[in-house]
Design an enzyme around this catalytic site. Structure first.
Site, PDB file in Angstrom:
ATOM      1  N   ASP A   1       8.111  -4.397  -3.065  1.00 25.05           N
ATOM      2  CA  ASP A   1       8.496  -3.169  -3.761  1.00 25.05           C
ATOM      3  C   ASP A   1       9.975  -2.821  -3.544  1.00 25.05           C
ATOM      4  O   ASP A   1      10.328  -2.003  -2.703  1.00 25.05           O
ATOM      5  CB  ASP A   1       7.608  -1.990  -3.338  1.00 25.05           C
ATOM      6  CG  ASP A   1       7.600  -0.914  -4.413  1.00 25.05           C
ATOM      7  OD1 ASP A   1       8.526  -0.898  -5.245  1.00 25.05           O
ATOM      8  OD2 ASP A   1       6.665  -0.099  -4.420  1.00 25.05           O
TER       9      ASP A   1
ATOM     10  N   LYS B   1       8.102   1.154   4.828  1.00 25.44           N
ATOM     11  CA  LYS B   1       6.888   1.870   5.251  1.00 25.44           C
ATOM     12  C   LYS B   1       5.748   0.853   5.279  1.00 25.44           C
ATOM     13  O   LYS B   1       5.861  -0.221   4.668  1.00 25.44           O
ATOM     14  CB  LYS B   1       6.571   3.030   4.304  1.00 25.44           C
ATOM     15  CG  LYS B   1       6.422   2.649   2.840  1.00 25.44           C
ATOM     16  CD  LYS B   1       6.198   3.899   1.986  1.00 25.44           C
ATOM     17  CE  LYS B   1       6.163   3.543   0.503  1.00 25.44           C
ATOM     18  NZ  LYS B   1       5.961   4.739  -0.339  1.00 25.44           N
TER      19      LYS B   1
ATOM     20  N   THR C   1      10.283   7.852   0.749  1.00 26.25           N
ATOM     21  CA  THR C   1       9.047   8.545   1.108  1.00 26.25           C
ATOM     22  C   THR C   1       9.395   9.628   2.123  1.00 26.25           C
ATOM     23  O   THR C   1      10.091   9.340   3.103  1.00 26.25           O
ATOM     24  CB  THR C   1       8.044   7.531   1.708  1.00 26.25           C
ATOM     25  OG1 THR C   1       7.758   6.547   0.712  1.00 26.25           O
ATOM     26  CG2 THR C   1       6.760   8.203   2.150  1.00 26.25           C
TER      27      THR C   1
ATOM     28  N   ASP D   1      13.063   1.776   1.283  1.00 21.11           N
ATOM     29  CA  ASP D   1      11.654   2.164   1.128  1.00 21.11           C
ATOM     30  C   ASP D   1      10.760   1.472   2.157  1.00 21.11           C
ATOM     31  O   ASP D   1       9.652   1.042   1.844  1.00 21.11           O
ATOM     32  CB  ASP D   1      11.162   1.859  -0.291  1.00 21.11           C
ATOM     33  CG  ASP D   1      10.053   2.828  -0.735  1.00 21.11           C
ATOM     34  OD1 ASP D   1       9.824   3.834  -0.023  1.00 21.11           O
ATOM     35  OD2 ASP D   1       9.436   2.583  -1.775  1.00 21.11           O
TER      36      ASP D   1
ATOM     37  N   ASN E   1       4.529  -1.014   2.119  1.00 20.31           N
ATOM     38  CA  ASN E   1       5.407  -1.977   1.450  1.00 20.31           C
ATOM     39  C   ASN E   1       5.624  -3.253   2.257  1.00 20.31           C
ATOM     40  O   ASN E   1       6.516  -4.038   1.963  1.00 20.31           O
ATOM     41  CB  ASN E   1       6.764  -1.335   1.130  1.00 20.31           C
ATOM     42  CG  ASN E   1       6.661  -0.356  -0.026  1.00 20.31           C
ATOM     43  OD1 ASN E   1       5.680  -0.344  -0.751  1.00 20.31           O
ATOM     44  ND2 ASN E   1       7.670   0.476  -0.181  1.00 20.31           N
TER      45      ASN E   1
END
Length: 366
Positions: A198, A182, A215, A180, A185
């Site tokens: 996260d 991005k 995502t 994840d 985060n």
């Protein structure tokens, strides 16, 4: 940010990415289950050494909200120290079929210890909520700084990329895939160094997994195609992130997720003219559809990434020691400063009925 999990600190507004998505597991390798059990045992042993109670903390304010979770800045009454307390509604966790992701997050965070990763200190549950006590990182999200600046210059992008490379290398050394990556985060501490947060999609892997999660703009082709995926997805995501940091937008975007997926599978990248030749070469090597030829996923792993010519002036020994000078130092007046996060209304979020004992059973070790 997430439709299927709480964000650790904040929810993206309309200027952010498409929401994170999560699909059902098509098949799982038995070895993965065994590895997760081992990780959970390690986690249990580690957490047994820590002793807190909810009454030990005063709630200062809400610093993030998500689909089934909320993150509070709390202050320990005894030491006056600040923490982030993530509270997740058990009925919503069950309704959205996120039980395994929540358990994975606890297991992974209990096992890791690295300067560029968030730390987990304690977990707890009552009849309504699951709780995770973590670092409070007051600098806010990298996303906020990127949005405010439009895009980063080459040296700024290089700094964050180098710290992220070290974080990914560490996770992969422990057979953990993050899944994840991005800007939302990535938090900045008060000195300007990164902390990945996260870990709801993070997972201990032996071989591959088939869960669709992440995502849309950051998904690797093998995730979209349900071919089974492994640690290579994190290197793909880093390629997307570097492009976005230096361009101000991701390389694959569309008004709907399916349009994004098609562009990812097509693999056509239009680079802005201002991008440095070396970083374009690096991004191309990360955004290789065939994962066996993707930089970071070949025989030498992260060493291939570190030796790329975009990183030629980076002292890799100094990076995890936090010796590189951060390009942005957040404005933080004190350890409990919340000015770098969105403001959220303090509503009656906690007024929910207790969960039946049969539903609590699955969280008995949380």
């Amino acid at each position: 940010m997430a439709t299927a999990k709480p964000e650790t600190y904040s929810v993206v507004n309309s200027a952010g990415h498409s929401p994170s998505c999560e699909g059902g597991t098509m098949k799982e390798d038995a070895n993965n289950a065994a590895a997760q059990t081992a990780t959970a045992l390690t986690a249990a042993l580690t957490l047994e050494q820590r002793s807190y109670k909810l009454d030990d903390f005063d709630t200062v304010s809400t610093v993030g909200t998500g689909t089934f979770g909320r993150v509070f800045l709390v202050k320990e009454k005894k030491t006056r120290g600040y923490f982030a307390l993530k509270a997740m509604k058990i009925p919503d966790v069950i309704r959205l079929k996120q039980e395994q992701h929540v358990q994975n997050e606890k297991a992974v965070l209990s096992e890791v210890n690295h300067p560029f990763l968030i730390r987990l200190f304690w977990t707890h549950h009552d009849e309504c909520f699951l709780y995770m006590l973590m670092d409070y990182v007051p600098g806010g999200e990298l996303f906020s700084y990127l949005r405010n600046m439009g895009r980063f210059n080459n040296s700024t992008g290089l700094f964050y990329s180098a710290e992220i490379v070290c974080a990914i290398e560490y996770l992969h050394s422990k057979e953990i895939v993050y899944r994840d990556l991005k800007p939302e985060n990535i938090l900045l501490d008060r000195d300007g160094h990164i902390r990945l947060t996260d870990f709801g999609f993070a997972k201990k892997l032996v071989d591959r997994t088939w869960t669709l999660c992440g995502t849309p703009e950051y998904l690797a082709p093998e995730v979209i195609q349900s071919k089974g995926h492994g640690r290579a997805v994190d290197w793909w995501a880093l390629g997307v992130l570097i492009f976005e940091m230096l361009s101000g937008y991701p390389p694959f975007f569309d008004d709907n997720p399916f349009g994004i997926y098609q562009k990812i599978l097509d693999g056509k990248i239009d680079f802005p003219r201002h991008l440095d030749f070396n970083v374009k070469d690096l991004i191309k090597k990360f955004l290789v559809v065939e994962r066996t030829r993707r930089l970071g996923n070949m025989k030498n792993g992260a060493d291939d990434v570190k030796k790329h010519r975009w990183f030629k002036y980076v002292d890799w020994d100094a990076v995890p020691q936090r010796k590189l000078k951060p390009p942005v130092v957040p404005k933080v007046s004190h350890e409990g400063d919340t000015s770098n996060f969105e403001a959220y209304p303090e509503d009656d979020w906690k007024k929910d009925p207790p969960v039946p004992p049969k539903d609590l059973e699955m969280f008995k070790n949380f």
